[in-house]
Write an enzyme that holds these catalytic residues in place. Structure first.
Site, PDB file in Angstrom:
ATOM      1  N   ARG A   1      41.958  48.315  50.522  1.00  0.00           N
ATOM      2  CA  ARG A   1      41.582  49.705  50.185  1.00  0.00           C
ATOM      3  C   ARG A   1      41.337  50.494  51.474  1.00  0.00           C
ATOM      4  O   ARG A   1      41.770  51.646  51.593  1.00  0.00           O
ATOM      5  CB  ARG A   1      40.337  49.720  49.284  1.00  0.00           C
ATOM      6  CG  ARG A   1      40.641  49.320  47.841  1.00  0.00           C
ATOM      7  CD  ARG A   1      39.472  49.616  46.907  1.00  0.00           C
ATOM      8  NE  ARG A   1      38.357  48.694  47.060  1.00  0.00           N
ATOM      9  CZ  ARG A   1      38.133  47.647  46.267  1.00  0.00           C
ATOM     10  NH1 ARG A   1      38.946  47.390  45.247  1.00  0.00           N
ATOM     11  NH2 ARG A   1      37.104  46.853  46.451  1.00  0.00           N
TER      12      ARG A   1
ATOM     13  N   PHE B   1      47.580  51.257  38.337  1.00  0.00           N
ATOM     14  CA  PHE B   1      46.687  50.171  37.907  1.00  0.00           C
ATOM     15  C   PHE B   1      45.367  50.333  38.691  1.00  0.00           C
ATOM     16  O   PHE B   1      44.945  49.450  39.437  1.00  0.00           O
ATOM     17  CB  PHE B   1      47.300  48.790  38.172  1.00  0.00           C
ATOM     18  CG  PHE B   1      48.671  48.602  37.561  1.00  0.00           C
ATOM     19  CD1 PHE B   1      48.798  48.153  36.245  1.00  0.00           C
ATOM     20  CD2 PHE B   1      49.821  48.887  38.282  1.00  0.00           C
ATOM     21  CE1 PHE B   1      50.059  47.980  35.685  1.00  0.00           C
ATOM     22  CE2 PHE B   1      51.076  48.720  37.729  1.00  0.00           C
ATOM     23  CZ  PHE B   1      51.208  48.260  36.423  1.00  0.00           C
TER      24      PHE B   1
ATOM     25  N   SER C   1      45.162  52.161  32.118  1.00  0.00           N
ATOM     26  CA  SER C   1      45.216  52.179  30.647  1.00  0.00           C
ATOM     27  C   SER C   1      43.868  51.913  29.979  1.00  0.00           C
ATOM     28  O   SER C   1      43.696  52.224  28.809  1.00  0.00           O
ATOM     29  CB  SER C   1      46.252  51.166  30.153  1.00  0.00           C
ATOM     30  OG  SER C   1      45.896  49.882  30.609  1.00  0.00           O
TER      31      SER C   1
ATOM     32  N   CYS D   1      48.766  39.179  41.929  1.00  0.00           N
ATOM     33  CA  CYS D   1      47.673  38.186  41.928  1.00  0.00           C
ATOM     34  C   CYS D   1      47.994  37.050  40.954  1.00  0.00           C
ATOM     35  O   CYS D   1      47.110  36.298  40.560  1.00  0.00           O
ATOM     36  CB  CYS D   1      46.331  38.842  41.600  1.00  0.00           C
ATOM     37  SG  CYS D   1      46.321  39.693  40.026  1.00  0.00           S
TER      38      CYS D   1
HETATM   39  N1  SAH Z   1      43.242  48.408  42.234  1.00  0.00           N
HETATM   40  C1  SAH Z   1      42.033  48.151  41.485  1.00  0.00           C
HETATM   41  C2  SAH Z   1      42.089  46.886  40.670  1.00  0.00           C
HETATM   42  C3  SAH Z   1      43.233  46.844  39.663  1.00  0.00           C
HETATM   43  S1  SAH Z   1      43.089  45.597  38.468  1.00  0.00           S
HETATM   44  C4  SAH Z   1      40.842  48.158  42.442  1.00  0.00           C
HETATM   45  O1  SAH Z   1      41.046  48.153  43.653  1.00  0.00           O
HETATM   46  O2  SAH Z   1      39.709  48.169  41.971  1.00  0.00           O
HETATM   47  C5  SAH Z   1      44.388  45.990  37.385  1.00  0.00           C
HETATM   48  C6  SAH Z   1      44.114  47.163  36.457  1.00  0.00           C
HETATM   49  O3  SAH Z   1      45.304  47.438  35.717  1.00  0.00           O
HETATM   50  C7  SAH Z   1      43.027  46.930  35.417  1.00  0.00           C
HETATM   51  O4  SAH Z   1      42.051  47.937  35.521  1.00  0.00           O
HETATM   52  C8  SAH Z   1      43.744  47.046  34.059  1.00  0.00           C
HETATM   53  O5  SAH Z   1      42.973  47.682  33.066  1.00  0.00           O
HETATM   54  C9  SAH Z   1      44.940  47.887  34.418  1.00  0.00           C
HETATM   55  N2  SAH Z   1      46.133  47.704  33.574  1.00  0.00           N
HETATM   56  C10 SAH Z   1      46.593  46.550  33.034  1.00  0.00           C
HETATM   57  N3  SAH Z   1      47.778  46.777  32.418  1.00  0.00           N
HETATM   58  C11 SAH Z   1      48.060  48.093  32.568  1.00  0.00           C
HETATM   59  C12 SAH Z   1      49.155  48.936  32.185  1.00  0.00           C
HETATM   60  N4  SAH Z   1      50.192  48.430  31.515  1.00  0.00           N
HETATM   61  N5  SAH Z   1      49.109  50.238  32.526  1.00  0.00           N
HETATM   62  C13 SAH Z   1      48.077  50.748  33.229  1.00  0.00           C
HETATM   63  N6  SAH Z   1      47.019  49.999  33.622  1.00  0.00           N
HETATM   64  C14 SAH Z   1      47.009  48.698  33.318  1.00  0.00           C
END
Ligand code: SAH
Length: 399
Positions: free
Chosen positions: A216, A232, A255, A343
């Protein structure tokens, strides 16, 4: 039930490995197929692991229920008593403290196999520790662990937040609540200048994806005067860092309504709400739609959940990774940066790179591998336990 710390009197319960099943000499995992015989022990309790000839190998916690039935905690002939766990925790804390008297206020304190404590995760959010027991053996030791953590760190409160899925697999009931007394509903933490409100006991992992901290910051350093896409986004961590680093605007795609509420709160907390947009939708659809509208970004982050939860899902996962990376690369401005992650344990670094290479070829975009990214340093990687390196990422620069 016998107390979990009780030291066996007389003959210790024993697990004998099959001949030729030598992996547990250096790797903590023992599967049912490795086991020749095991004493009749209480599930979740200590066993001494010996080779086929009866020679000592190590000591671990045994659970007959899952296929991964024993995790070795030590290869030294020592009891797994309260003093042992205190020593292991002390070592984990010292690793994070790096010369200071205490570990940082925001960090992963204990990471399972990587800290010689398989089945235990402890994250620190200021004076709140969030603890996860992922095995039956660890869950039976929670009082010992809490006692040691409080003894080592002083004025902290411990919240127990076990994962439902591992508790079901291991056969114990997932704990959710304060180990002693009660604590705050949320804590405000500072991650390199960015504030996050972490609601205790809510959300993914233990509240934040601490493994992405360094990445980040990396995104933040690349974001000045750029339009940033955080796909995401969970609670908006990458977007907040990008805006802190001077991004013109940030678009989050997520989502989960719960995660979006957290993202709104974090963006507002840092004064970034006016420069941010949150799209509450499926990232696959949204990336396609954005691409069709001709949107362009200078920094794009793709940090999806694990697409391959088991080996048989790898092909479908590869298609998913390829699709999102293809869309992202098509929307990347020349000179822009893509931070793309996987991951999934079952998607190797080589496979992930191959998928990104195919996506770039199909997108007709030439990129430089500016860096290979991984999990934060307080999620150590053990050479002999390759599973400890689970977060793979590429920092790609379009030219
Ligand atoms: N980048 C974030 C962590 C991401 S974890 C950070 O640094 O804090 C992955 C995320 O993707 C989760 O919040 C989950 O709810 C979301 N997610 C899962 N499938 C998804 C989809 N099809 N579309 C959008 N978001 C999604």
């Amino acid at each position: 039930m016998k107390p979990p710390d009780a030291v066996e009197v007389g003959r210790r319960p024993m697990l004998r490995l099959k001949r030729g099943h030598d992996t547990p000499r250096s790797h903590p995992w023992i599967f049912k197929g490795d086991v020749a015989e095991v004493s009749d022990v209480e599930p979740g309790s200590e066993v001494t692991v010996v080779d086929s000839t009866g020679r000592f190998i190590g000591r671990g916690l045994y659970n007959p229920r899952p296929a991964l039935c024993c995790r070795v905690l030590t290869w030294t002939d020592e009891p797994l008593d309260a003093a042992f766990f205190r020593r292991r925790l002390e070592r984990a804390l010292a690793l994070r403290s790096r010369g200071q008297t205490q570990p940082p206020a925001l960090c992963r304190l204990v990471w399972s196999e990587a800290d010689g404590l398989p089945g235990l995760v402890v994250d620190r959010y200021g004076f709140v520790l969030v603890m996860q027991c992922l095995t039956l053996g660890m869950s039976r030791l929670r009082a010992t662990i809490v006692e040691a953590l409080i003894g080592l760190l002083g004025d902290v409160q411990v919240y127990e937040m076990d994962e439902e899925a591992s508790a079901r697999l291991e056969g114990f009931s997932a704990a959710r609540g304060w180990a002693r007394g009660s604590g705050p509903r949320s804590v405000r933490v500072n991650e390199g200048g960015v504030g996050f409100d972490v609601t205790i006991g809510v959300g993914h992992k233990t509240g934040l994806y601490l493994d992405q901290r360094e990445n980040r910051a990396r995104a933040g350093a690349l974001a000045r005067d750029r339009d940033v896409l955080d796909a995401f986004s969970y609670t908006g961590g990458f977007a907040c860092h990008a805006l802190y680093g001077g991004a013109r605007r940030a678009v989050c795609i997520e989502s989960s309504p719960e995660a979006i509420a957290g993202a709104r709160q974090n963006l507002a907390l840092n004064g970034f709400a006016a420069r941010a947009e949150i799209l509450t939708t499926n990232a696959f659809d949204e990336l396609r739609r954005l691409e069709r509208t001709g949107a362009r970004f200078g920094v794009i982050v793709l940090d999806p959940p694990p697409f391959a939860r088991n080996r048989s899902a790898v092909d479908a996962a590869a298609r998913g990774y390829k699709e999102i990376n293809l869309r992202a690369l098509r929307m990347l401005e020349p000179g822009g940066s893509l931070l793309t992650f996987s991951c999934s344990h079952h998607v190797s670094e080589a496979l992930f790179e191959e998928i990104c290479r195919e996506a770039a070829a199909d997108a007709g975009v030439r990129t430089r591998v500016a860096d290979r990214l991984s999990q934060a340093g307080d999620h150590p990687v053990l050479l002999n336990v390759p599973e400890t390196r689970y977060l793979k990422g590429l920092l790609l620069e379009a030219f």
